[in-house]
Design a protein around this motif. Structure first.
Motif, PDB file in Angstrom:
ATOM      1  N   GLY A  80       0.816  -1.216   0.000  1.00 51.78           N
ATOM      2  CA  GLY A  80       0.000   0.000   0.000  1.00 51.78           C
ATOM      3  C   GLY A  80       0.845   1.259   0.000  1.00 51.78           C
ATOM      4  O   GLY A  80       0.465   2.283  -0.565  1.00 51.78           O
ATOM      5  N   LYS A  81       2.012   1.162   0.632  1.00 46.76           N
ATOM      6  CA  LYS A  81       2.939   2.300   0.645  1.00 46.76           C
ATOM      7  C   LYS A  81       3.485   2.564  -0.762  1.00 46.76           C
ATOM      8  O   LYS A  81       3.643   3.711  -1.178  1.00 46.76           O
ATOM      9  CB  LYS A  81       4.074   2.028   1.630  1.00 46.76           C
ATOM     10  CG  LYS A  81       4.916   3.256   1.958  1.00 46.76           C
ATOM     11  CD  LYS A  81       6.071   2.902   2.898  1.00 46.76           C
ATOM     12  CE  LYS A  81       5.562   2.458   4.249  1.00 46.76           C
ATOM     13  NZ  LYS A  81       6.697   2.188   5.190  1.00 46.76           N
ATOM     14  N   ILE A  82       3.761   1.489  -1.494  1.00 49.29           N
ATOM     15  CA  ILE A  82       4.237   1.628  -2.870  1.00 49.29           C
ATOM     16  C   ILE A  82       3.166   2.280  -3.735  1.00 49.29           C
ATOM     17  O   ILE A  82       3.446   3.209  -4.503  1.00 49.29           O
ATOM     18  CB  ILE A  82       4.624   0.251  -3.453  1.00 49.29           C
ATOM     19  CG1 ILE A  82       5.857  -0.297  -2.748  1.00 49.29           C
ATOM     20  CG2 ILE A  82       4.879   0.343  -4.956  1.00 49.29           C
ATOM     21  CD1 ILE A  82       6.209  -1.718  -3.144  1.00 49.29           C
ATOM     22  N   LYS A 206       1.053   6.704   3.201  1.00 50.61           N
ATOM     23  CA  LYS A 206       2.349   7.153   3.701  1.00 50.61           C
ATOM     24  C   LYS A 206       3.330   7.149   2.536  1.00 50.61           C
ATOM     25  O   LYS A 206       3.633   6.099   1.968  1.00 50.61           O
ATOM     26  CB  LYS A 206       2.852   6.243   4.821  1.00 50.61           C
ATOM     27  CG  LYS A 206       4.150   6.736   5.449  1.00 50.61           C
ATOM     28  CD  LYS A 206       4.560   5.848   6.613  1.00 50.61           C
ATOM     29  CE  LYS A 206       5.863   6.357   7.240  1.00 50.61           C
ATOM     30  NZ  LYS A 206       6.305   5.506   8.375  1.00 50.61           N
ATOM     31  N   PHE A 207       3.817   8.346   2.197  1.00 51.40           N
ATOM     32  CA  PHE A 207       4.754   8.454   1.083  1.00 51.40           C
ATOM     33  C   PHE A 207       6.120   7.916   1.511  1.00 51.40           C
ATOM     34  O   PHE A 207       6.611   8.223   2.592  1.00 51.40           O
ATOM     35  CB  PHE A 207       4.890   9.914   0.640  1.00 51.40           C
ATOM     36  CG  PHE A 207       5.786  10.110  -0.553  1.00 51.40           C
ATOM     37  CD1 PHE A 207       5.293   9.946  -1.840  1.00 51.40           C
ATOM     38  CD2 PHE A 207       7.124  10.451  -0.381  1.00 51.40           C
ATOM     39  CE1 PHE A 207       6.117  10.130  -2.936  1.00 51.40           C
ATOM     40  CE2 PHE A 207       7.950  10.633  -1.478  1.00 51.40           C
ATOM     41  CZ  PHE A 207       7.446  10.472  -2.757  1.00 51.40           C
ATOM     42  N   SER A 208       6.719   7.100   0.635  1.00 57.04           N
ATOM     43  CA  SER A 208       8.022   6.500   0.930  1.00 57.04           C
ATOM     44  C   SER A 208       9.071   7.050  -0.028  1.00 57.04           C
ATOM     45  O   SER A 208       9.024   6.781  -1.236  1.00 57.04           O
ATOM     46  CB  SER A 208       7.946   4.977   0.803  1.00 57.04           C
ATOM     47  OG  SER A 208       9.235   4.409   0.862  1.00 57.04           O
ATOM     48  N   PHE A 209      10.006   7.806   0.502  1.00 58.12           N
ATOM     49  CA  PHE A 209      11.108   8.307  -0.314  1.00 58.12           C
ATOM     50  C   PHE A 209      12.001   7.150  -0.788  1.00 58.12           C
ATOM     51  O   PHE A 209      12.591   7.217  -1.862  1.00 58.12           O
ATOM     52  CB  PHE A 209      11.932   9.327   0.470  1.00 58.12           C
ATOM     53  CG  PHE A 209      11.257  10.661   0.620  1.00 58.12           C
ATOM     54  CD1 PHE A 209      11.298  11.593  -0.403  1.00 58.12           C
ATOM     55  CD2 PHE A 209      10.562  10.967   1.781  1.00 58.12           C
ATOM     56  CE1 PHE A 209      10.673  12.823  -0.273  1.00 58.12           C
ATOM     57  CE2 PHE A 209       9.929  12.194   1.920  1.00 58.12           C
ATOM     58  CZ  PHE A 209       9.985  13.117   0.889  1.00 58.12           C
ATOM     59  N   THR A 210      12.053   6.100   0.017  1.00 58.42           N
ATOM     60  CA  THR A 210      12.872   4.936  -0.349  1.00 58.42           C
ATOM     61  C   THR A 210      12.330   4.264  -1.603  1.00 58.42           C
ATOM     62  O   THR A 210      13.058   3.999  -2.566  1.00 58.42           O
ATOM     63  CB  THR A 210      12.909   3.909   0.802  1.00 58.42           C
ATOM     64  OG1 THR A 210      13.442   4.532   1.963  1.00 58.42           O
ATOM     65  CG2 THR A 210      13.757   2.709   0.423  1.00 58.42           C
TER      66      THR A 210
END
Length: 221
Positions: A80-82, A206-210
């Protein structure tokens, strides 16, 4: 054996949906041929080519990148984060779209040697981010193997496009502007419907910079 069975079922389901979409689009043709001139079709074709090339940069290759990384994590939360990271990256395309829209008159002059189609170009520029967000929504159904819900989405878009097209092009006689507005309206309706109907439950919000860094690095070549 079950893999082949599932693959066959999905292929038939997606193929049926595409076929229905093409058929519904064909129903719009008689209305458009009565309301649009050959010159109007030339303008729409030119705008379609313009969108095709610009969309390559707007898309950023995130379709393939999200497909590559989505199936790597086991946890649904991470998946979901992706998806949410891709969604935010898609939303960022609104910025260059607005910048392009600001130069709609110049683009009209460049493409058609006149600023007569400034409003048409403006709508086309604003349609670009909607197209990439629609693509992102459609991928979520594919990733989660929901072909019938995906088909519902494509059929809804085709029906809204027909209704808006007939109203704006035939009834209001807005020509190519009406045709582009119909595409804009149908894409917007599909995004809103898709979000509340299914995809909002697939995001972790949740935005993931990774993940963003990995996906952008993947598509950079």
């Amino acid at each position: 054996m079950s893999f082949i069975k599932n693959f066959s079922k999905d292929a038939i389901a997606y193929g049926l949906g595409k076929g229905i979409k093409k058929f519904l689009g064909f129903l719009l043709l008689p209305f458009y041929t009565r309301a649009l001139t050959p010159a109007d079709y030339g303008i729409l074709d030119t705008l379609g080519t313009f969108v095709f090339f610009i969309a390559v940069f707007f898309n950023l290759g995130l379709d393939s990148a999200s497909g590559f990384y989505y199936f790597q994590p086991k946890e649904e939360k991470e998946k979901g984060k992706i998806l949410f990271t891709v969604f935010v990256l898609r939303l960022v395309t609104v910025i260059p779209a607005v910048i392009l829209a600001f130069f709609a008159s110049n683009i009209s002059e460049l493409l058609f040697k006149t600023d007569e189609y400034t409003n048409v170009v403006l709508v086309t520029c604003l349609l670009l981010p909607l197209n990439v967000i629609t693509s992102e929504q459609e991928l979520i159904y594919r990733f989660n193997r929901k072909p019938w819900k995906y088909n519902l989405l494509t059929i809804l878009k085709a029906l809204v496009n027909i209704g808006a097209g007939v109203a704006l092009v035939v009834n209001f006689k807005w020509g190519v502007l009406g045709a582009q507005l119909a595409s804009f309206v149908s894409s917007l309706v599909v995004i809103i419907f898709s979000f509340f109907f299914y995809t909002r439950n697939k995001y972790t919000y949740k935005f993931s910079f990774t993940w963003a860094r990995k996906m952008l690095k993947y598509v950079f070549p």
